[in-house]
Structure formats: C-alpha cells, structure tokens
Design a protein around this motif. Structure first.
Motif, PDB file in Angstrom:
ATOM      1  N   ILE A  55      -7.181   0.116  -2.447  1.00 47.75           N
ATOM      2  CA  ILE A  55      -6.592  -0.772  -1.439  1.00 47.75           C
ATOM      3  C   ILE A  55      -7.116  -0.402  -0.054  1.00 47.75           C
ATOM      4  CG2 ILE A  55      -4.448  -1.662  -0.444  1.00 47.75           C
ATOM      5  CD1 ILE A  55      -2.993  -0.745  -2.981  1.00 47.75           C
TER       6      ILE A  55
ATOM      7  N   GLN B 187     -15.360   2.051   0.958  1.00 51.59           N
ATOM      8  CA  GLN B 187     -14.280   2.580   0.119  1.00 51.59           C
ATOM      9  C   GLN B 187     -14.333   1.978  -1.294  1.00 51.59           C
ATOM     10  OE1 GLN B 187     -10.398   1.965   1.994  1.00 51.59           O
ATOM     11  NE2 GLN B 187      -9.377   2.177   0.014  1.00 51.59           N
TER      12      GLN B 187
ATOM     13  N   ASN C 240      -7.967   0.902  14.289  1.00 52.82           N
ATOM     14  CA  ASN C 240      -7.768   2.259  13.748  1.00 52.82           C
ATOM     15  C   ASN C 240      -9.069   2.995  13.424  1.00 52.82           C
ATOM     16  OD1 ASN C 240      -5.134   1.457  13.949  1.00 52.82           O
ATOM     17  ND2 ASN C 240      -4.507   2.359  12.003  1.00 52.82           N
TER      18      ASN C 240
ATOM     19  N   MET D  26      -7.146  -1.085   4.024  1.00 53.89           N
ATOM     20  CA  MET D  26      -6.297  -1.671   5.072  1.00 53.89           C
ATOM     21  C   MET D  26      -7.121  -1.991   6.314  1.00 53.89           C
ATOM     22  SD  MET D  26      -2.975  -1.780   4.218  1.00 53.89           S
ATOM     23  CE  MET D  26      -2.079  -1.810   5.764  1.00 53.89           C
TER      24      MET D  26
ATOM     25  N   ASN E 281       0.815  -1.217   0.000  1.00 52.99           N
ATOM     26  CA  ASN E 281       0.000   0.000   0.000  1.00 52.99           C
ATOM     27  C   ASN E 281       0.850   1.270   0.000  1.00 52.99           C
ATOM     28  OD1 ASN E 281      -2.364   1.431   0.020  1.00 52.99           O
ATOM     29  ND2 ASN E 281      -2.617   1.347   2.237  1.00 52.99           N
TER      30      ASN E 281
ATOM     31  N   ARG F 199     -15.752  -0.164   6.588  1.00 53.37           N
ATOM     32  CA  ARG F 199     -15.088   1.031   6.039  1.00 53.37           C
ATOM     33  C   ARG F 199     -14.397   0.724   4.711  1.00 53.37           C
ATOM     34  NH1 ARG F 199     -10.934   3.702  10.016  1.00 53.37           N
ATOM     35  NH2 ARG F 199      -9.869   1.754   9.568  1.00 53.37           N
TER      36      ARG F 199
HETATM   37  P1  ADP Z   1      -0.715   5.827  11.701  1.00 53.91           P
HETATM   38  O1  ADP Z   1      -0.385   7.200  11.175  1.00 53.91           O
HETATM   39  O2  ADP Z   1      -1.423   5.828  13.017  1.00 53.91           O
HETATM   40  O3  ADP Z   1       0.404   4.827  11.614  1.00 53.91           O
HETATM   41  P2  ADP Z   1      -1.829   5.077   9.169  1.00 53.91           P
HETATM   42  O4  ADP Z   1      -1.026   6.138   8.485  1.00 53.91           O
HETATM   43  O5  ADP Z   1      -1.522   3.666   8.898  1.00 53.91           O
HETATM   44  O6  ADP Z   1      -1.833   5.275  10.748  1.00 53.91           O
HETATM   45  O7  ADP Z   1      -3.364   5.325   8.870  1.00 53.91           O
HETATM   46  C1  ADP Z   1      -4.013   6.534   9.275  1.00 53.91           C
HETATM   47  C2  ADP Z   1      -5.507   6.319   9.211  1.00 53.91           C
HETATM   48  O8  ADP Z   1      -5.951   6.081   7.887  1.00 53.91           O
HETATM   49  C3  ADP Z   1      -5.948   5.124  10.032  1.00 53.91           C
HETATM   50  O9  ADP Z   1      -7.162   5.418  10.661  1.00 53.91           O
HETATM   51  C4  ADP Z   1      -6.115   4.038   9.001  1.00 53.91           C
HETATM   52  O10 ADP Z   1      -7.114   3.126   9.402  1.00 53.91           O
HETATM   53  C5  ADP Z   1      -6.561   4.812   7.797  1.00 53.91           C
HETATM   54  N1  ADP Z   1      -6.087   4.176   6.558  1.00 53.91           N
HETATM   55  C6  ADP Z   1      -4.818   4.167   6.079  1.00 53.91           C
HETATM   56  N2  ADP Z   1      -4.769   3.564   4.889  1.00 53.91           N
HETATM   57  C7  ADP Z   1      -6.021   3.182   4.610  1.00 53.91           C
HETATM   58  C8  ADP Z   1      -6.621   2.503   3.525  1.00 53.91           C
HETATM   59  N3  ADP Z   1      -5.949   2.117   2.443  1.00 53.91           N
HETATM   60  N4  ADP Z   1      -7.925   2.249   3.588  1.00 53.91           N
HETATM   61  C9  ADP Z   1      -8.646   2.657   4.637  1.00 53.91           C
HETATM   62  N5  ADP Z   1      -8.160   3.314   5.685  1.00 53.91           N
HETATM   63  C10 ADP Z   1      -6.860   3.575   5.676  1.00 53.91           C
END
Ligand code: ADP
Ligand code: ADP
Length: 237
Positions: free
Chosen positions: A81, A162, A89, A83, A49, A158
C-alpha cells in the motif's frame, strides 16, 4: 482487493470519523472519494493502511485482515500500500533519488537502510519510477528545490519504486495550481491504466472527480451517501 466491513472510527474525545462503512474495491479500480472537509475521507484512507486503529469492523486487503495483523504480517500487507499526501511528505533536504529509494525500505533490513545502502536493482527501479512520471532529470536535485507538482510526482515515483499494488492518495492536489493539478491527476490515472494499480483518491471538488473517476464514493459525516458510476453522481454527493 479491499474489503471494508462495517467500519467505524471514533477518535479519543468522542468525534466519530467513520460510522458503519461498507465498501468493496476491486483490483485495478480507480475510485474517487468526495466529500466536504470533515466528511471522513482522510480517516477512511488512514484506516485502510492502518495508520491508526479502527474502533469497529474489519478491513481486508487481498484476503488478509490488516485490522488483525501484527508484526511481520502487518509490514507485509503495508508494503503493498503506497500513500500519497497533500503535503508530499518528502525528506526535503535530500535528493529526489534518495526519496524514491525510501519506497524500497520495507524490502530490506533496518541496518542496511540506516546506512543508506540499496542494491543496484533498487536504483534501477527508482530510475524507472522517475521515468514514468517524467522527472528523471531531477534525480540528483534536492527535494526542496522542486515545485509542488514536481514534489508530488516524486511522491508518486516513491510508491512506484515500492511496487505498491494499491495507491491511497489523500487530497494529492489540494495545494497545487490548476495546471499542476492536471499533471498529477493525469499521472495517477495513467499509472492506474498502465500498471493496473488499484487507486483511491480523496478529492473535495466533485468537478475534478468527474473528470477522472469511473466510480465515485460520496462521504458525509462519516457515512457513505453515494456509491456509483460517475454519470449518476449529482453535485451534492
Ligand atoms: P507523520 O508521522 O508525519 O504523520 P506518517 O506516519 O503518515 O507521517 O508517515 C511517515 C513517513 O512515511 C512519511 O514520509 C510518509 O510519506 C511515509 N509513508 C507512510 N506510509 C507510507 C506508505 N504506505 N508508503 C510510502 N510511504 C509511506
Ligand atoms: P476529511 O478528510 O473528509 O476532511 P477527516 O477524516 O479528516 O475528514 O475528519 C473526519 C472527522 O474526524 C472530522 O470531524 C474531524 O474533525 C475528525 N478528526 C479527524 N482527525 C482527528 C483527530 N486526530 N482527532 C480527533 N478528531 C479528528
């Protein structure tokens, strides 16, 4: 649908997370990646990703290199994609519905989403997604009032809202009890079968992997040590 070509990831400080990975995942597959803690499972999903940059190699999603993509093109690939994380989260202090609508953010201008405005079609999509994981009645409940299993199902809703074509689930059941684990894994498998969403799930228990996977990939010290049908996977893959 996902091509991983000779990918290595070295973290700042020199730890090798991945070392020369080659994998290809076809549309609609349900793949489970197994390996002990530190094997590189999370590094692999985060690389796909592009939550971080890889050090070597190339990752191609539906014909487009996510490794080389920038700006609008990168956002477009990422929109496909979804996650799912061990820790769910979710935005804890807001409703389930708003959490699911967060899956629509990539489809709108930043201003609109800052104001929290989503069109009627998005609300409908969000409710359909909640229905698919049997949790519609929680739409107006605050996320932090749900159990762990319910929160993970909201996270699945979610990625459905998406309209993701690929789901990457990083140890989605690691913090859940056995009954809830089964519900969440059943949901992921059913969604894969009903909607054909390509799914990669990281698990650290081979027994659980056996129950759900058609194909198992074993990782050890950042390398693929097994890749094949579930029947051929031994306990130490
Ligand atoms: P952090 O900054 O806490 O490490 P991330 O950068 O991995 O977290 O993700 C920030 C937020 O965006 C989280 O709430 C995560 O669930 C959401 N998120 C990240 N990538 C995706 C994705 N591809 N699809 C859905 N939600 C995502
Ligand atoms: P797994 O998900 O299989 O537990 P990880 O991908 O988290 O494995 O970790 C693979 C290797 O990379 C481990 O040696 C781990 O310590 C290291 N690693 C993971 N994340 C980081 C990081 N942010 N910085 C430095 N090393 C890391």
């Amino acid at each position: 649908m996902i091509e991983i070509n000779n990918v290595s990831k070295t973290y700042p400080g020199g730890t090798k997370g991945l070392n020369g990975i080659n994998l290809s995942v076809a549309k609609g597959e349900f793949v489970v990646i197994v390996g002990l803690s530190g094997a590189g499972k999370s590094t692999l999903l985060r690389s796909i990703n592009r939550l971080h940059d890889i050090t070597e190699g190339d990752i191609v999603i539906s014909g487009s290199s996510i490794t080389k993509a920038t700006g609008h093109q990168l956002r477009k690939i990422r929109r496909d994609i979804g996650m799912i994380f061990q820790s769910f989260n979710l935005v804890k202090r807001t409703t389930v519905l708003r959490n699911v609508l967060a899956g629509r953010v990539g489809y709108h201008s930043t201003l609109r989403t800052i104001l929290g405005q989503f069109p009627k079609e998005d609300i409908e999509l969000a409710f359909q997604a909640l229905d698919r994981v049997n949790i519609v009645e929680k739409a107006y409940t605050r996320a932090d009032q749900l159990s762990g299993g319910q929160q993970q199902r909201v996270a699945i809703a979610r990625v459905l809202a998406q309209e993701a074509k690929i789901i990457l689930a990083d140890e989605p059941v690691a913090s859940l009890d056995p009954l809830t684990t089964k519900q969440v894994m059943d949901d992921l498998k059913r969604i894969n079968q009903e909607l054909g969403i390509t799914t990669i799930v990281n698990l650290h228990f081979i027994d659980l992997a056996r129950q759900y996977a058609t194909r198992i990939i074993g990782l050890r010290a950042g390398e693929v040590v097994f890749d094949g049908p579930v029947e051929q996977a031994t306990d130490d893959v």
